[in-house]
Design a protein around this motif. Sequence first.
Motif, PDB file in Angstrom:
ATOM      1  N   GLY A  29      60.947   8.714   3.150  1.00  0.00           N
ATOM      2  CA  GLY A  29      60.178   7.505   3.360  1.00  0.00           C
ATOM      3  C   GLY A  29      59.640   6.917   2.077  1.00  0.00           C
ATOM      4  N   GLY A  30      58.615   6.080   2.262  1.00  0.00           N
ATOM      5  CA  GLY A  30      57.763   5.885   3.416  1.00  0.00           C
ATOM      6  C   GLY A  30      57.144   7.180   3.943  1.00  0.00           C
ATOM      7  N   THR A  31      56.812   7.121   5.219  1.00  0.00           N
ATOM      8  CA  THR A  31      56.191   8.253   5.903  1.00  0.00           C
ATOM      9  C   THR A  31      56.936   8.533   7.200  1.00  0.00           C
ATOM     10  OG1 THR A  31      54.037   7.561   5.018  1.00  0.00           O
ATOM     11  CG2 THR A  31      54.029   9.179   6.799  1.00  0.00           C
ATOM     12  N   PRO A  32      57.872   9.494   7.193  1.00  0.00           N
ATOM     13  CA  PRO A  32      58.577   9.812   8.440  1.00  0.00           C
ATOM     14  C   PRO A  32      57.638  10.172   9.594  1.00  0.00           C
ATOM     15  CG  PRO A  32      59.747  10.752   6.596  1.00  0.00           C
ATOM     16  CD  PRO A  32      58.458  10.198   6.037  1.00  0.00           C
ATOM     17  N   THR A  33      56.503  10.831   9.281  1.00  0.00           N
ATOM     18  CA  THR A  33      55.586  11.218  10.361  1.00  0.00           C
ATOM     19  C   THR A  33      54.685  10.063  10.791  1.00  0.00           C
ATOM     20  OG1 THR A  33      54.189  12.225   8.637  1.00  0.00           O
ATOM     21  CG2 THR A  33      55.616  13.690   9.915  1.00  0.00           C
ATOM     22  N   PHE A  34      54.955   8.857  10.294  1.00  0.00           N
ATOM     23  CA  PHE A  34      54.382   7.635  10.871  1.00  0.00           C
ATOM     24  C   PHE A  34      54.910   7.465  12.295  1.00  0.00           C
ATOM     25  CE2 PHE A  34      54.911   3.148  11.909  1.00  0.00           C
ATOM     26  CZ  PHE A  34      53.735   2.533  11.474  1.00  0.00           C
ATOM     27  N   PHE A  35      56.150   7.912  12.516  1.00  0.00           N
ATOM     28  CA  PHE A  35      56.833   7.745  13.803  1.00  0.00           C
ATOM     29  C   PHE A  35      56.376   8.810  14.801  1.00  0.00           C
ATOM     30  CE2 PHE A  35      59.316   5.366  10.900  1.00  0.00           C
ATOM     31  CZ  PHE A  35      60.037   4.422  11.621  1.00  0.00           C
ATOM     32  N   SER A  36      56.266   8.436  16.056  1.00  0.00           N
ATOM     33  CA  SER A  36      55.860   9.382  17.100  1.00  0.00           C
ATOM     34  C   SER A  36      56.931  10.446  17.283  1.00  0.00           C
ATOM     35  CB  SER A  36      55.631   8.646  18.419  1.00  0.00           C
ATOM     36  OG  SER A  36      56.877   8.223  18.974  1.00  0.00           O
ATOM     37  N   SER A  37      56.553  11.572  17.845  1.00  0.00           N
ATOM     38  CA  SER A  37      57.512  12.656  18.085  1.00  0.00           C
ATOM     39  C   SER A  37      58.618  12.196  19.032  1.00  0.00           C
ATOM     40  CB  SER A  37      56.801  13.890  18.639  1.00  0.00           C
ATOM     41  OG  SER A  37      56.074  13.570  19.805  1.00  0.00           O
ATOM     42  N   ASP A  38      58.277  11.375  20.028  1.00  0.00           N
ATOM     43  CA  ASP A  38      59.302  10.882  20.961  1.00  0.00           C
ATOM     44  C   ASP A  38      60.304   9.979  20.253  1.00  0.00           C
ATOM     45  OD1 ASP A  38      58.264  12.254  23.095  1.00  0.00           O
ATOM     46  OD2 ASP A  38      57.149  10.541  23.910  1.00  0.00           O
ATOM     47  N   ASN A  39      59.815   9.116  19.361  1.00  0.00           N
ATOM     48  CA  ASN A  39      60.730   8.227  18.646  1.00  0.00           C
ATOM     49  C   ASN A  39      61.582   8.981  17.638  1.00  0.00           C
ATOM     50  OD1 ASN A  39      60.320   5.731  19.889  1.00  0.00           O
ATOM     51  ND2 ASN A  39      58.469   5.320  18.703  1.00  0.00           N
ATOM     52  N   LEU A  40      61.033  10.011  17.015  1.00  0.00           N
ATOM     53  CA  LEU A  40      61.845  10.852  16.123  1.00  0.00           C
ATOM     54  C   LEU A  40      62.935  11.561  16.920  1.00  0.00           C
ATOM     55  CD1 LEU A  40      59.026  12.339  13.867  1.00  0.00           C
ATOM     56  CD2 LEU A  40      60.783  10.701  13.163  1.00  0.00           C
ATOM     57  N   GLU A  41      62.580  12.006  18.117  1.00  0.00           N
ATOM     58  CA  GLU A  41      63.568  12.651  18.982  1.00  0.00           C
ATOM     59  C   GLU A  41      64.657  11.660  19.387  1.00  0.00           C
ATOM     60  OE1 GLU A  41      63.413  15.670  22.760  1.00  0.00           O
ATOM     61  OE2 GLU A  41      62.215  13.846  22.915  1.00  0.00           O
ATOM     62  N   ASN A  42      64.273  10.435  19.726  1.00  0.00           N
ATOM     63  CA  ASN A  42      65.256   9.416  20.102  1.00  0.00           C
ATOM     64  C   ASN A  42      66.204   9.117  18.936  1.00  0.00           C
ATOM     65  OD1 ASN A  42      64.119   9.178  22.638  1.00  0.00           O
ATOM     66  ND2 ASN A  42      62.808   7.441  22.073  1.00  0.00           N
ATOM     67  N   LEU A  43      65.654   9.109  17.730  1.00  0.00           N
ATOM     68  CA  LEU A  43      66.476   8.863  16.553  1.00  0.00           C
ATOM     69  C   LEU A  43      67.527   9.961  16.380  1.00  0.00           C
ATOM     70  CD1 LEU A  43      67.121   7.499  13.803  1.00  0.00           C
ATOM     71  CD2 LEU A  43      65.278   8.872  12.811  1.00  0.00           C
ATOM     72  N   ILE A  44      67.113  11.202  16.414  1.00  0.00           N
ATOM     73  CA  ILE A  44      68.044  12.315  16.184  1.00  0.00           C
ATOM     74  C   ILE A  44      69.051  12.429  17.329  1.00  0.00           C
ATOM     75  CG2 ILE A  44      68.249  14.795  15.771  1.00  0.00           C
ATOM     76  CD1 ILE A  44      66.971  13.096  13.487  1.00  0.00           C
TER      77      ILE A  44
END
Length: 454
Positions: free
Chosen positions: A112-127
């Motif tokens: 990043g930026g800040t990857p942990t800016f993103f919610s856990s659900d959105n990080l899961e959706n990304l992966i």
Amino acid sequence: MKTSLIQKYNVPGPRYTSYPTVPYWNEANFTEEKWVQSLQKSFAESNSENGISLYIHLPFCESMCTFCGCNKRITKNHSVEETYIKAVLKEWSLYCKVLPEKPIIKEIHLGGGTPTFFSSDNLENLINGIFSLAKKADNHEFSFEGHPNNTTYEQLQKLYNLGFRRVSFGVQDYAEKVQKAIHRIQPFHNVAKVTFWAKEIGYTSIGHDLIFGLPFQTLKDVIDTVEKTNSLKPDRLAFYSYAHVPWIKGNGQRGFNDEDLPKDAEKRELYETGKLMLSQNGYHEIGMDHFALQSDSLHKASENKKLHRNFMGYSASKTQVMIGLGVSSISDSWYSFAQNTKTLEEYYQLLEEDKLPVVKGHILNEEDLIIRKHILNLTCEFETTWTSESLYFDEISSVLEDLREIENDNLIVIEGNKITITEAGKPFVRNICMAFDLRLKRKSPETSLFSMTV
């Protein structure tokens, strides 16, 4: 270390995450078509055997850190998350359409930026979205950067469940006056909490990023920071020299005055003291600015001469193809580089038009590929040779002549067709690489491009 050496070699120079470095890319000879052809060639050579790497740039931050030179967008509006992830997955789908077979992903790094800016659900959706079009390599290594102030247990657990085993936390320095100057207020308690959480969950490689040469930073501050770091015992450490490049990042790096920065011998003492303390606590110097415990995969790769370096930094596994997704990301096919647009608006617009968001790049010629190998050898193994035809180039005699003074200062040893960097020479790796940088030597920059090497 003698002050005279610091004064002699403390010059502007690249960090060599690539060769040629970005300012020396030949953009006139680059097209998206050439980039895709290069990617397809490299992918066909390497996917089934080694897999590929993905770097995913997540640019959002809630506040501005004035030491940071990364591409970021400051916002507290988290509704931007889903739009951005949708765009990244669209970009990934465009790449998968031009690849001849389903990619096997060996490495993922969320930066990043800040990857942990993103919610856990959105990080899961990304992966999950990435792997809807790809396979996971058996020996994969997935990592992400976490901000200690906002990384949650849920994020750590969810990413662990998705195959992530490495996390790095940005620490910088624990002194309050330094944190205020760089606008990164981050108590030791927060770093300790997320470090212990990661260990409890089962992460096998936890990293901390430290920086020396920050505004108002003293020797006492570095000693305190390293002592606190040693108490948490992360598996690996980055101990970077602060890169003061306000001419590139505008007001983002002008939250303090130049005279507030430690310089020359004072700055080098910060590094030498920190390095000695790390060594006394079991950390081994495995590459430029990087240290690891003997049990960490980075140290093992260094011992086995399998360390690799690219735009993601040092890696324990080598892949020939690295695709960068997200705004400003850089991709590497080994034969060429390609960089995405740096603005979110243009990034979204190009994807809406079903176009890869690549706006510039470089096609490596035969000389580039040879020099690239030498610079990788120097930064990953602290040595290089030109005994084989694949590593010989016509200007090697000129390079050796340029290195004579560095040799006389006992920073390298030149024996036959081999250069070895001495222990005293390790802090000057960038200077040694510059002797091989033919593009830099042929055209010295007329304006400020790089941070100081020391």
